[in-house]
Design an enzyme around this catalytic site. Structure first.
Site, PDB file in Angstrom:
ATOM      1  N   LYS A  11      -2.321  -1.160 -22.720  1.00 34.59           N
ATOM      2  CA  LYS A  11      -2.746  -0.140 -21.738  1.00 34.59           C
ATOM      3  C   LYS A  11      -4.183   0.264 -21.994  1.00 34.59           C
ATOM      4  CE  LYS A  11      -3.036   3.656 -24.471  1.00 34.59           C
ATOM      5  NZ  LYS A  11      -4.277   4.084 -24.963  1.00 34.59           N
ATOM      6  N   ALA A  98      -6.469  -0.603 -31.976  1.00 34.13           N
ATOM      7  CA  ALA A  98      -7.551  -0.810 -31.026  1.00 34.13           C
ATOM      8  C   ALA A  98      -7.663   0.281 -29.966  1.00 34.13           C
ATOM      9  CB  ALA A  98      -7.340  -2.163 -30.332  1.00 34.13           C
ATOM     10  N   GLY A 102      -0.938  -1.338 -28.477  1.00 33.40           N
ATOM     11  CA  GLY A 102      -0.233  -2.579 -28.816  1.00 33.40           C
ATOM     12  C   GLY A 102       1.046  -2.309 -29.602  1.00 33.40           C
ATOM     13  N   GLY A 103       0.946  -1.499 -30.634  1.00 35.56           N
ATOM     14  CA  GLY A 103       2.115  -1.164 -31.455  1.00 35.56           C
ATOM     15  C   GLY A 103       3.138  -0.373 -30.655  1.00 35.56           C
ATOM     16  N   ASP A 137       2.516   7.299 -27.212  1.00 35.46           N
ATOM     17  CA  ASP A 137       2.238   6.359 -26.120  1.00 35.46           C
ATOM     18  C   ASP A 137       3.439   5.475 -25.767  1.00 35.46           C
ATOM     19  OD1 ASP A 137      -0.365   7.145 -25.682  1.00 35.46           O
ATOM     20  OD2 ASP A 137      -1.249   5.604 -26.960  1.00 35.46           O
TER      21      ASP A 137
HETATM   22  O1  C5P Z   1       2.276   9.973 -31.801  1.00 38.33           O
HETATM   23  P1  C5P Z   1       1.464   9.031 -32.606  1.00 38.33           P
HETATM   24  O2  C5P Z   1       2.112   8.632 -33.892  1.00 38.33           O
HETATM   25  O3  C5P Z   1       0.984   7.860 -31.818  1.00 38.33           O
HETATM   26  O4  C5P Z   1       0.128   9.826 -32.992  1.00 38.33           O
HETATM   27  C1  C5P Z   1      -0.703   9.462 -34.079  1.00 38.33           C
HETATM   28  C2  C5P Z   1      -1.548  10.651 -34.511  1.00 38.33           C
HETATM   29  O5  C5P Z   1      -2.495  10.990 -33.491  1.00 38.33           O
HETATM   30  C3  C5P Z   1      -0.766  11.951 -34.718  1.00 38.33           C
HETATM   31  O6  C5P Z   1      -0.290  12.044 -36.030  1.00 38.33           O
HETATM   32  C4  C5P Z   1      -1.806  13.028 -34.442  1.00 38.33           C
HETATM   33  O7  C5P Z   1      -2.612  13.228 -35.548  1.00 38.33           O
HETATM   34  C5  C5P Z   1      -2.663  12.391 -33.373  1.00 38.33           C
HETATM   35  N1  C5P Z   1      -2.274  12.809 -32.003  1.00 38.33           N
HETATM   36  C6  C5P Z   1      -2.579  14.104 -31.566  1.00 38.33           C
HETATM   37  N2  C5P Z   1      -2.216  14.481 -30.302  1.00 38.33           N
HETATM   38  C7  C5P Z   1      -1.567  13.616 -29.474  1.00 38.33           C
HETATM   39  C8  C5P Z   1      -1.262  12.308 -29.890  1.00 38.33           C
HETATM   40  C9  C5P Z   1      -1.632  11.941 -31.179  1.00 38.33           C
HETATM   41  O8  C5P Z   1      -3.173  14.899 -32.298  1.00 38.33           O
HETATM   42  N3  C5P Z   1      -1.235  14.027 -28.262  1.00 38.33           N
END
Ligand code: C5P
Length: 288
Positions: A11, A98, A102-103, A137
């Site tokens: 995406k 990236a 992807g993950g 995501d």
């Molecule tokens: O949810 P995910 O594991 O993909 O998010 C990775 C990191 O990105 C979270 O630990 C957080 O620090 C940050 N994040 C955030 N706000 C979001 C999405 C992600 O602060 N809406």
């Protein structure tokens, strides 16, 4: 059925705005998300042995709990009390770390794949709910297409498909962690926010020029000072007559939009030669 094959798509963010910082460590977002044709292949096979076995040729991908595909398989096994195991093979084409989800896409594919493979009969809402527990995501990756995402990224409103563009992706080799980017974001200091609703309207009315002029990602204000090559790639794509250019997600990938495949391929070649980077891919927008 003993095995299933799925495509797990990348995406980009057409806009990405951070609205506020929450008490749970996450940020409240508002973003327009678009699926790309570029995809990884996911193969899932049932095993009698009770384990989650992940295989991929890419040696930088963790094969344990840190992998979203693993998290998805573990969550499904636990939720449904499944004692069979799964063998999961991931053929990677989407650059990793990236900003292209992807993950997250791999995680979404495993949820959908195991739903089929084990005949779990989960309705789509349930898949979205489990997806949100794996990562911000993952729900969008399960949905695909064009959507307005809010909350952590998991509150989704599907939109009319974005008009078709050819998309060049260029990922500099330097990595930057998502958590690090959000941690270094000072909400008070953001100089420019996207006009999200204006771009939503542009997308839904097929106004290509307004989409391209509305592209904006507030996270660039954190990443470009740290990795100036992101700004350099953006400028270079503009010289290559891209219709629009932006960093995707928390970076570091820069994407450029083109009307014609030939122009996209030419710009891809030029970027590759100028910055000597391997991860340059020509793809296109995708709506199921
Ligand atoms: O949810 P995910 O594991 O993909 O998010 C990775 C990191 O990105 C979270 O630990 C957080 O620090 C940050 N994040 C955030 N706000 C979001 C999405 C992600 O602060 N809406």
């Amino acid at each position: 059925m003993d095995y299933i094959k799925l495509e797990s798509r990348a995406k980009i963010n057409i806009t990405l705005d951070v609205v506020s910082k929450r008490n749970d460590g996450y940020h409240e977002l508002e973003m327009i998300m678009q699926t790309l044709k570029l995809h990884d292949d996911i193969y899932i096979e049932k095993m009698t042995e009770n384990k989650i076995d992940i295989r991929t040729a890419n040696r930088y991908i963790p094969l344990d709990e840190r992998n979203t595909a693993y998290k998805a398989a573990k969550l499904i096994k636990r939720e449904f009390g499944i004692y069979d195991g799964v063998f999961i093979e991931i053929t990677k084409r989407i650059p990793i770390e990236a900003g292209l989800a992807g993950g997250s896409g791999n995680g979404a594919a495993v949820l959908k794949g195991m739903n089929e493979l084990f005949g779990l009969g989960m309705p789509f809402e349930r898949i979205l709910e489990l997806a949100a527990r794996i990562g911000s995501d993952v729900p969008f990756c399960a949905m695909e297409g064009t959507a307005l995402a809010k909350g952590r990224g998991e509150i989704l409103a599907p939109m009319k498909p974005c008009p078709h563009f050819f998309v060049v992706l260029a990922k500099p080799p330097e990595g930057i962690s998502t958590a690090e980017v959000y941690k270094n974001l000072d909400l008070e200091k953001i100089t420019e926010h996207p006009d999200t609703m204006k771009v939503v309207n542009a997308v839904e009315n097929g106004e290509r020029d307004s989409i391209c002029s509305g592209l904006l990602n507030v996270l660039e204000e954190v990443t470009i000072p740290r990795l100036p090559i992101i700004g350099d790639i953006k400028k270079f794509f503009e010289v290559q007559k891209a219709k629009g250019v932006l960093m995707s997600g928390s970076g570091p990938t820069v994407f450029a939009l083109f009307d014609e495949q030939k122009e996209a391929e030419k710009a891809a070649m030029a970027v590759k030669n100028k910055f000597l980077i391997d991860d340059v891919i020509v793809t296109e927008t995708f709506n199921p």
